[in-house]
Design a protein around this motif. Structure first.
Motif, PDB file in Angstrom:
ATOM      1  N   LEU A  17       0.835  -1.196   0.000  1.00 28.30           N
ATOM      2  CA  LEU A  17       0.000   0.000   0.000  1.00 28.30           C
ATOM      3  C   LEU A  17       0.873   1.251   0.000  1.00 28.30           C
ATOM      4  O   LEU A  17       1.968   1.269   0.563  1.00 28.30           O
ATOM      5  N   ALA A  18       0.371   2.271  -0.618  1.00 29.36           N
ATOM      6  CA  ALA A  18       1.081   3.548  -0.618  1.00 29.36           C
ATOM      7  C   ALA A  18       0.965   4.175   0.761  1.00 29.36           C
ATOM      8  O   ALA A  18      -0.085   4.083   1.408  1.00 29.36           O
ATOM      9  N   PRO A  19       2.004   4.797   1.244  1.00 32.63           N
ATOM     10  CA  PRO A  19       1.921   5.417   2.568  1.00 32.63           C
ATOM     11  C   PRO A  19       0.971   6.619   2.551  1.00 32.63           C
ATOM     12  O   PRO A  19       0.864   7.329   1.556  1.00 32.63           O
ATOM     13  N   VAL A  20       0.286   6.805   3.656  1.00 32.13           N
ATOM     14  CA  VAL A  20      -0.629   7.945   3.784  1.00 32.13           C
ATOM     15  C   VAL A  20       0.211   9.181   4.113  1.00 32.13           C
ATOM     16  O   VAL A  20       1.020   9.154   5.035  1.00 32.13           O
ATOM     17  N   PRO A  21       0.032  10.247   3.341  1.00 32.56           N
ATOM     18  CA  PRO A  21       0.854  11.438   3.610  1.00 32.56           C
ATOM     19  C   PRO A  21       0.454  12.094   4.930  1.00 32.56           C
ATOM     20  O   PRO A  21      -0.707  12.061   5.341  1.00 32.56           O
TER      21      PRO A  21
END
Length: 56
Positions: A17-21
């Motif tokens: 998963l892409a990291p949450v900014p």
């Protein structure tokens, strides 16, 4: 029916998963988005108030 399901092998690959900014990394919302969100929330609040008054 189980044989048909067993015969067709669907391969599912998991992707990281892409990291949450963080809030500092997020771009500032444009004014139209901010105004649109405020209007939408106002409408939702008005509808909720009307539903509450109708059921009371």
């Amino acid at each position: 029916m189980d044989e048909q399901l067993m015969g067709s092998a669907n391969v599912i690959t998991q992707r990281p998963l892409a990291p949450v900014p963080t809030p500092a990394e997020r771009p500032a919302p444009r004014w139209r988005e901010a105004v649109g969100a405020a209007v939408l929330l106002s409408i939702v609040d008005t509808v909720r108030e009307q539903e509450t008054a109708a059921t009371a």
